[in-house]
Design a protein around this motif. Sequence first.
Motif, short mmCIF file in Angstrom:
data_model
loop_
_atom_site.label_atom_id
_atom_site.label_comp_id
_atom_site.label_asym_id
_atom_site.label_seq_id
_atom_site.Cartn_x
_atom_site.Cartn_y
_atom_site.Cartn_z
N LEU A 6 14.24 -5.51 23.79
CA LEU A 6 14.39 -4.74 22.56
C LEU A 6 13.15 -3.86 22.41
O LEU A 6 12.04 -4.37 22.25
CB LEU A 6 14.55 -5.64 21.34
CG LEU A 6 14.76 -4.90 20.02
CD1 LEU A 6 16.09 -4.15 20.02
CD2 LEU A 6 14.66 -5.85 18.84
N GLN A 8 10.94 -1.48 20.28
CA GLN A 8 10.73 -1.34 18.84
C GLN A 8 9.33 -0.82 18.58
O GLN A 8 8.56 -0.61 19.50
CB GLN A 8 10.97 -2.67 18.14
CG GLN A 8 10.14 -3.82 18.66
CD GLN A 8 10.53 -5.14 18.04
OE1 GLN A 8 10.71 -5.24 16.84
NE2 GLN A 8 10.67 -6.16 18.86
N CYS A 15 13.98 -1.78 12.97
CA CYS A 15 13.71 -2.81 13.98
C CYS A 15 13.82 -4.20 13.36
O CYS A 15 14.38 -5.12 13.97
CB CYS A 15 12.32 -2.60 14.58
SG CYS A 15 12.12 -0.99 15.39
N ASP A 16 13.32 -4.34 12.13
CA ASP A 16 13.45 -5.61 11.43
C ASP A 16 14.92 -5.97 11.21
O ASP A 16 15.33 -7.12 11.36
CB ASP A 16 12.72 -5.57 10.09
CG ASP A 16 11.21 -5.43 10.24
OD1 ASP A 16 10.68 -5.74 11.34
OD2 ASP A 16 10.56 -5.00 9.26
N LEU A 19 16.38 -7.11 14.55
CA LEU A 19 15.95 -8.47 14.86
C LEU A 19 16.75 -9.50 14.06
O LEU A 19 17.18 -10.52 14.60
CB LEU A 19 14.46 -8.63 14.58
CG LEU A 19 13.52 -7.96 15.58
CD1 LEU A 19 12.11 -7.93 15.03
CD2 LEU A 19 13.58 -8.65 16.93
N ALA A 23 19.35 -12.27 15.65
CA ALA A 23 19.19 -13.70 15.36
C ALA A 23 20.46 -14.27 14.75
O ALA A 23 20.92 -15.35 15.15
CB ALA A 23 18.00 -13.91 14.42
N SER A 32 10.58 -8.43 23.58
CA SER A 32 10.30 -7.31 22.70
C SER A 32 9.20 -6.46 23.32
O SER A 32 8.21 -6.99 23.82
CB SER A 32 9.82 -7.80 21.33
OG SER A 32 10.88 -8.40 20.63
N TRP A 34 6.86 -3.12 22.27
CA TRP A 34 6.47 -2.17 21.25
C TRP A 34 6.05 -0.87 21.92
O TRP A 34 5.25 -0.87 22.85
CB TRP A 34 5.32 -2.74 20.41
CG TRP A 34 5.83 -3.73 19.42
CD1 TRP A 34 6.14 -3.49 18.11
CD2 TRP A 34 6.13 -5.11 19.66
NE1 TRP A 34 6.62 -4.64 17.53
CE2 TRP A 34 6.62 -5.64 18.45
CE3 TRP A 34 6.05 -5.95 20.76
CZ2 TRP A 34 7.01 -6.97 18.32
CZ3 TRP A 34 6.44 -7.26 20.64
CH2 TRP A 34 6.91 -7.76 19.43
N PRO A 50 15.43 1.01 16.95
CA PRO A 50 15.41 0.04 18.02
C PRO A 50 16.48 0.31 19.07
O PRO A 50 17.56 0.80 18.76
CB PRO A 50 15.69 -1.29 17.31
CG PRO A 50 16.49 -0.90 16.11
CD PRO A 50 15.99 0.46 15.70
#
Length: 74
Positions: A6, A8, A15-16, A19, A23, A32, A34, A50
């Motif tokens: 992912l 991000q 992105c949050d 995620l 989940a 992940s 960045w 993302p």
Amino acid sequence: MSVFILFQRDDCHLCDQALALLAEARFPEFDSVWIDDDEALEARYGTRVPVLRRSDGAELDWPFDAAAASAFAT
């Protein structure tokens, strides 16, 4: 290394959300990455994060939902 990555950035509300969705969907394990401090990744993904990438190179851009993520994982 995981089959999925992912991409991000820091302080990214999308992105949050991604995620949380992954989940909730019980998506397989992923790494992940960045993009903030990498010029090449920033150029490629800067406006797209993302982005979920599979080891075969296929990419799933946001917005995606649980069904799309599950389909992408199979």
